[in-house]
Design a protein around this motif. Structure first.
Motif, PDB file in Angstrom:
ATOM      1  N   LYS A  91       0.828  -1.210   0.000  1.00 37.94           N
ATOM      2  CA  LYS A  91       0.000   0.000   0.000  1.00 37.94           C
ATOM      3  C   LYS A  91       0.859   1.255   0.000  1.00 37.94           C
ATOM      4  N   ILE A  94       2.490   1.687  -3.499  1.00 43.72           N
ATOM      5  CA  ILE A  94       1.511   2.154  -4.478  1.00 43.72           C
ATOM      6  C   ILE A  94       1.186   3.631  -4.253  1.00 43.72           C
ATOM      7  N   GLY A  95       1.001   4.008  -2.981  1.00 46.92           N
ATOM      8  CA  GLY A  95       0.714   5.404  -2.672  1.00 46.92           C
ATOM      9  C   GLY A  95       1.874   6.316  -3.031  1.00 46.92           C
ATOM     10  N   PHE A  98       1.917   6.743  -6.749  1.00 51.22           N
ATOM     11  CA  PHE A  98       0.795   7.565  -7.196  1.00 51.22           C
ATOM     12  C   PHE A  98       1.081   9.051  -6.987  1.00 51.22           C
ATOM     13  N   VAL A  99       1.616   9.403  -5.813  1.00 50.75           N
ATOM     14  CA  VAL A  99       1.936  10.802  -5.533  1.00 50.75           C
ATOM     15  C   VAL A  99       3.063  11.280  -6.432  1.00 50.75           C
ATOM     16  N   LEU A 101       3.725  10.219  -9.353  1.00 51.06           N
ATOM     17  CA  LEU A 101       3.153  10.375 -10.688  1.00 51.06           C
ATOM     18  C   LEU A 101       2.429  11.709 -10.809  1.00 51.06           C
ATOM     19  N   GLN A 102       1.739  12.134  -9.760  1.00 50.47           N
ATOM     20  CA  GLN A 102       1.080  13.431  -9.766  1.00 50.47           C
ATOM     21  C   GLN A 102       2.094  14.565  -9.853  1.00 50.47           C
ATOM     22  N   THR A 105       3.421  14.666 -13.400  1.00 48.45           N
ATOM     23  CA  THR A 105       2.462  15.247 -14.340  1.00 48.45           C
ATOM     24  C   THR A 105       2.567  16.767 -14.376  1.00 48.45           C
ATOM     25  N   LYS A 270      -4.874  12.672   3.173  1.00 48.50           N
ATOM     26  CA  LYS A 270      -5.671  11.628   2.541  1.00 48.50           C
ATOM     27  C   LYS A 270      -7.149  11.943   2.731  1.00 48.50           C
ATOM     28  N   PRO A 309      -4.349   6.063  -1.524  1.00 51.37           N
ATOM     29  CA  PRO A 309      -3.565   6.872  -2.460  1.00 51.37           C
ATOM     30  C   PRO A 309      -4.398   7.589  -3.494  1.00 51.37           C
ATOM     31  N   ALA A 310      -5.566   7.096  -3.814  1.00 51.91           N
ATOM     32  CA  ALA A 310      -6.356   7.695  -4.890  1.00 51.91           C
ATOM     33  C   ALA A 310      -6.831   9.095  -4.559  1.00 51.91           C
ATOM     34  N   GLU A 317      -5.584  18.503  -7.344  1.00 55.52           N
ATOM     35  CA  GLU A 317      -5.669  17.887  -8.675  1.00 55.52           C
ATOM     36  C   GLU A 317      -5.608  18.954  -9.744  1.00 55.52           C
TER      37      GLU A 317
END
Length: 322
Positions: A91, A94-95, A98-99, A101-102, A105, A270, A309-310, A317
């Motif tokens: 977990k 993955i989190g 994910f962060v 990746l943000q 971006t 979160k 993480p989502a 965003e």
């Protein structure tokens, strides 16, 4: 790098699209200046290497600078080596991804702008392809009409060569057209991807549009006040310590947040649908029973587990965070 901070901070405070547009505009201006005053195709065997380096390396530098100037990058990596065992947890890994990746971006705005503008102008691509020693490419580009094409293609971008100008212009126009097509494809792909990503994020939003707008205003104001209060408190603490040192007196007691408090508000927030807090700082001050002595086992759980993480950057965003 510090000289860029005021301009980037101004872009951060504006609306999302305006902030990204300002960064893209600055990048496009820098590319134009470089192509006019610094770029000069060597017109020899170095064409391919020189053209690709001028196209890719500045974009890579802009990407690294974007990472370095982002608060989120250091928020994610600070202290990571002390909790590296957590990366083995699924977990958490993955989190973390994910962060990151943000962050990536957002950081890709400047380098993609550089590449897109460079492709639309075509000078780097033109220099690179005229030096590409690829038989198939030269066979397709050169035909019977262009007698000097295969043997002196690397000299085409330069003036003062023995190659007829009409032949040079005809060949270079083909290469420049291909470059512009790639540039528009890149721009269209990025805009389409951004639109779809924004639509997906809004589609799964657990709150309404107006509350989301209020939330973003709150986080912006909280960040501004936090910076202001931090500067004021640091100034008062520094003055007290210097005064105590030179006056040879005991320092006046002055309250400062403990280390545990700094750690808790430095993590990513979160979002959960049942929460009524707008940031990790908001959650901390509302749920901590003893603000002067926060317990390790606290109702505000450590954000290092990335259990959801989502929604780590739901409020941010699409927001420029530098």
């Amino acid at each position: 790098m510090d000289k860029l901070k005021p301009l980037l901070s101004f872009a951060q405070k504006q609306q999302t699209n305006f902030g990204f547009g300002l960064i893209a505009l600055i990048t496009a201006g820098g590319e134009h200046i470089f192509s006019v005053f610094a770029f000069k195709c060597p017109c020899n065997d170095w064409n391919f290497v020189y053209g690709n380096v001028c196209l890719i390396v500045p974009a890579l530098v802009l990407l690294i600078l974007s990472y370095m100037l982002s608060n989120k990058t250091w928020k994610l990596f600070t202290g990571l080596c002390l909790r590296k065992s957590r990366l083995c947890r699924f977990k958490y890994a993955i989190g973390f991804f994910f962060v990151f990746l943000q962050i990536t971006t957002t950081a890709m705005v400047a380098p993609l702008s550089w590449i897109a503008v460079a492709l639309l102008k075509g000078v780097y691509f033109e220099c690179s392809l005229t030096g590409a020693n690829i038989t198939l490419f030269r066979r397709q580009l050169c035909n019977e009409k262009f007698t000097h094409c295969r043997t002196e293609l690397e000299k085409f971008p330069c003036d003062g060569t023995a190659v007829p100008q009409s032949e040079r212009v005809a060949v270079l126009s083909i290469i420049r057209a291909e470059s512009q097509v790639l540039g528009w494809i890149l721009i269209g792909s990025v805009i389409t991807f951004t639109f779809l990503l924004t639509c997906m994020a809004r589609c799964y939003s657990p709150i309404s549009y107006m509350q989301l707008k209020f939330w973003r205003m709150y986080t912006q104001k909280e960040s501004e006040f936090l910076d202001s209060y931090t500067a004021q408190h640091a100034e008062k603490l520094a003055k007290r310590n210097i005064s105590s040192f030179f006056d040879l007196t005991k320092p006046i007691p002055m309250k400062s947040p403990p280390r545990q408090a700094w750690e808790k508000i430095s993590s990513f927030y979160k979002f959960r649908s049942m929460d009524k807090y707008y940031s990790i700082l908001h959650k901390y001050v509302c749920t901590c029973e003893d603000l002067e002595n926060p317990l390790v086992r606290h109702s505000v759980r450590s954000e290092n587990d990335f259990s959801n993480p989502a929604a780590l950057a739901f409020v941010d965003e699409g927001k420029l965070d530098l």
